[in-house]
Design a protein around this motif. Structure first.
Motif, mmCIF file in Angstrom:
data_model
loop_
_atom_site.group_PDB
_atom_site.id
_atom_site.type_symbol
_atom_site.label_atom_id
_atom_site.label_comp_id
_atom_site.label_asym_id
_atom_site.label_seq_id
_atom_site.Cartn_x
_atom_site.Cartn_y
_atom_site.Cartn_z
ATOM 1 N N HIS A 59 0.855 -1.183 0.000
ATOM 2 C CA HIS A 59 0.000 0.000 0.000
ATOM 3 C C HIS A 59 0.889 1.230 0.000
ATOM 4 O O HIS A 59 1.981 1.213 0.567
ATOM 5 C CB HIS A 59 -0.899 0.003 1.233
ATOM 6 C CG HIS A 59 -1.612 -1.295 1.433
ATOM 7 N ND1 HIS A 59 -2.761 -1.621 0.766
ATOM 8 C CD2 HIS A 59 -1.307 -2.369 2.194
ATOM 9 C CE1 HIS A 59 -3.145 -2.836 1.124
ATOM 10 N NE2 HIS A 59 -2.279 -3.304 1.995
ATOM 11 N N ALA A 60 0.402 2.296 -0.620
ATOM 12 C CA ALA A 60 1.210 3.510 -0.712
ATOM 13 C C ALA A 60 0.353 4.742 -0.514
ATOM 14 O O ALA A 60 -0.829 4.757 -0.852
ATOM 15 C CB ALA A 60 1.908 3.587 -2.068
ATOM 16 N N LEU A 61 0.991 5.761 0.031
ATOM 17 C CA LEU A 61 0.387 7.081 0.128
ATOM 18 C C LEU A 61 1.349 8.029 -0.569
ATOM 19 O O LEU A 61 2.529 8.092 -0.226
ATOM 20 C CB LEU A 61 0.210 7.487 1.595
ATOM 21 C CG LEU A 61 -0.385 8.867 1.846
ATOM 22 C CD1 LEU A 61 -1.809 8.951 1.287
ATOM 23 C CD2 LEU A 61 -0.387 9.181 3.324
ATOM 24 N N LEU A 62 0.848 8.699 -1.594
ATOM 25 C CA LEU A 62 1.662 9.614 -2.385
ATOM 26 C C LEU A 62 0.994 10.972 -2.384
ATOM 27 O O LEU A 62 -0.204 11.081 -2.166
ATOM 28 C CB LEU A 62 1.795 9.098 -3.819
ATOM 29 C CG LEU A 62 2.432 7.723 -3.937
ATOM 30 C CD1 LEU A 62 1.436 6.731 -4.470
ATOM 31 C CD2 LEU A 62 3.656 7.788 -4.801
ATOM 32 N N GLY A 63 1.763 11.993 -2.658
ATOM 33 C CA GLY A 63 1.205 13.336 -2.712
ATOM 34 C C GLY A 63 2.278 14.367 -2.474
ATOM 35 O O GLY A 63 3.460 14.118 -2.725
ATOM 36 N N GLN A 64 1.860 15.498 -1.983
ATOM 37 C CA GLN A 64 2.800 16.575 -1.749
ATOM 38 C C GLN A 64 2.528 17.218 -0.403
ATOM 39 O O GLN A 64 1.390 17.562 -0.087
ATOM 40 C CB GLN A 64 2.692 17.629 -2.848
ATOM 41 C CG GLN A 64 3.721 18.720 -2.724
ATOM 42 C CD GLN A 64 3.745 19.623 -3.940
ATOM 43 O OE1 GLN A 64 2.761 19.748 -4.639
ATOM 44 N NE2 GLN A 64 4.871 20.259 -4.171
ATOM 45 N N THR A 65 3.568 17.324 0.383
ATOM 46 C CA THR A 65 3.569 18.141 1.580
ATOM 47 C C THR A 65 4.607 19.203 1.288
ATOM 48 O O THR A 65 5.801 18.910 1.265
ATOM 49 C CB THR A 65 3.934 17.327 2.832
ATOM 50 O OG1 THR A 65 3.011 16.250 2.957
ATOM 51 C CG2 THR A 65 3.895 18.191 4.068
ATOM 52 N N LEU A 66 4.138 20.393 0.986
ATOM 53 C CA LEU A 66 5.040 21.432 0.495
ATOM 54 C C LEU A 66 6.268 21.557 1.384
ATOM 55 O O LEU A 66 6.158 21.486 2.594
ATOM 56 C CB LEU A 66 4.308 22.771 0.415
ATOM 57 C CG LEU A 66 3.248 22.841 -0.676
ATOM 58 C CD1 LEU A 66 2.488 24.143 -0.597
ATOM 59 C CD2 LEU A 66 3.854 22.683 -2.051
ATOM 60 N N PRO A 67 7.415 21.663 0.781
ATOM 61 C CA PRO A 67 7.676 21.895 -0.629
ATOM 62 C C PRO A 67 7.974 20.627 -1.437
ATOM 63 O O PRO A 67 8.249 20.706 -2.621
ATOM 64 C CB PRO A 67 8.929 22.771 -0.585
ATOM 65 C CG PRO A 67 9.688 22.247 0.585
ATOM 66 C CD PRO A 67 8.634 21.857 1.595
ATOM 67 N N LEU A 68 7.944 19.443 -0.820
ATOM 68 C CA LEU A 68 8.379 18.229 -1.512
ATOM 69 C C LEU A 68 7.255 17.236 -1.759
ATOM 70 O O LEU A 68 6.240 17.242 -1.069
ATOM 71 C CB LEU A 68 9.479 17.533 -0.694
ATOM 72 C CG LEU A 68 10.744 18.330 -0.440
ATOM 73 C CD1 LEU A 68 11.678 17.571 0.479
ATOM 74 C CD2 LEU A 68 11.432 18.678 -1.741
ATOM 75 N N ARG A 69 7.476 16.354 -2.723
ATOM 76 C CA ARG A 69 6.585 15.211 -2.958
ATOM 77 C C ARG A 69 6.900 14.178 -1.880
ATOM 78 O O ARG A 69 8.002 14.156 -1.337
ATOM 79 C CB ARG A 69 6.854 14.578 -4.335
ATOM 80 C CG ARG A 69 6.816 15.493 -5.516
ATOM 81 C CD ARG A 69 5.532 16.191 -5.762
ATOM 82 N NE ARG A 69 4.393 15.323 -5.960
ATOM 83 C CZ ARG A 69 3.187 15.767 -6.340
ATOM 84 N NH1 ARG A 69 2.994 17.056 -6.557
ATOM 85 N NH2 ARG A 69 2.194 14.952 -6.499
#
Length: 170
Positions: free
Chosen positions: A107-117
């Motif tokens: 399972h994975a959680l992807l996205g962006q928490t500024l400033p990085l992916r």
């Protein structure tokens, strides 16, 4: 040598913080990370791509846009090699990655928490449904508990001579 945004101007009365900062800078310079210990080559390759992106970003080797473009190219190559199609953007490739990782049993959680992916990976999860009493009404809530697979960063090694000199000059 770049400063990586960490200033060695920590007051002398905090030698442990000075040493920690110097070790962190030393580690960034060396690009040293422990090997990825996953039995799934696809998930390990995705994790390696995000690690490389993280190193490039933290070291400020290129602009944020160039780092994201490099990450997209690496992730697209992995998706295509796994039988998928290339995506036009990071936002478009992340759902493809999540589905492929699910197909590989993780399972994975992807996205962006500024400033990085960001990329979080775990191997098992359980779902529990609850009815929660709110002031307006009852609300059905599903809680997902997962065993998170965080990449081990390892321990700091002995300072390299150039990092020790930087610390001594500060």
């Amino acid at each position: 040598m770049r400063s990586h945004g960490c200033r060695p101007s920590i007051p002398p009365r905090w030698p442990s913080r000075r040493a920690l900062c110097a070790r962190a800078l030393d580690r960034l310079d060396a690009r040293h990370a422990p090997p990825v210990a996953l039995d799934d080559a696809f998930a390990a390759a995705v994790l390696a791509a995000y690690r490389e992106y993280g190193w490039r970003s933290l070291r400020a080797e290129h602009s944020a846009a160039e780092n994201e473009a490099q990450l997209l190219a690496a992730l697209d190559a992995l998706v295509v090699a796994d039988g998928g199609t290339a995506a036009a953007s990071i936002d478009a490739v992340e759902p493809l990655l999540a589905r492929r990782i699910e197909a590989h049993g993780r399972h994975a959680l992807l996205g962006q928490t500024l400033p990085l992916r960001e990329f979080m990976l775990w191997s098992s999860e359980t779902r529990q449904a609850y009815d929660v009493e709110l002031p307006q009404a009852r609300q059905a809530v599903t809680v997902v508990n997962g065993r998170l697979r965080k990449p081990r960063l390892g321990r700091f090694r002995k300072l390299r001579p150039h990092a020790q000199r930087r610390l001594d000059q500060a």
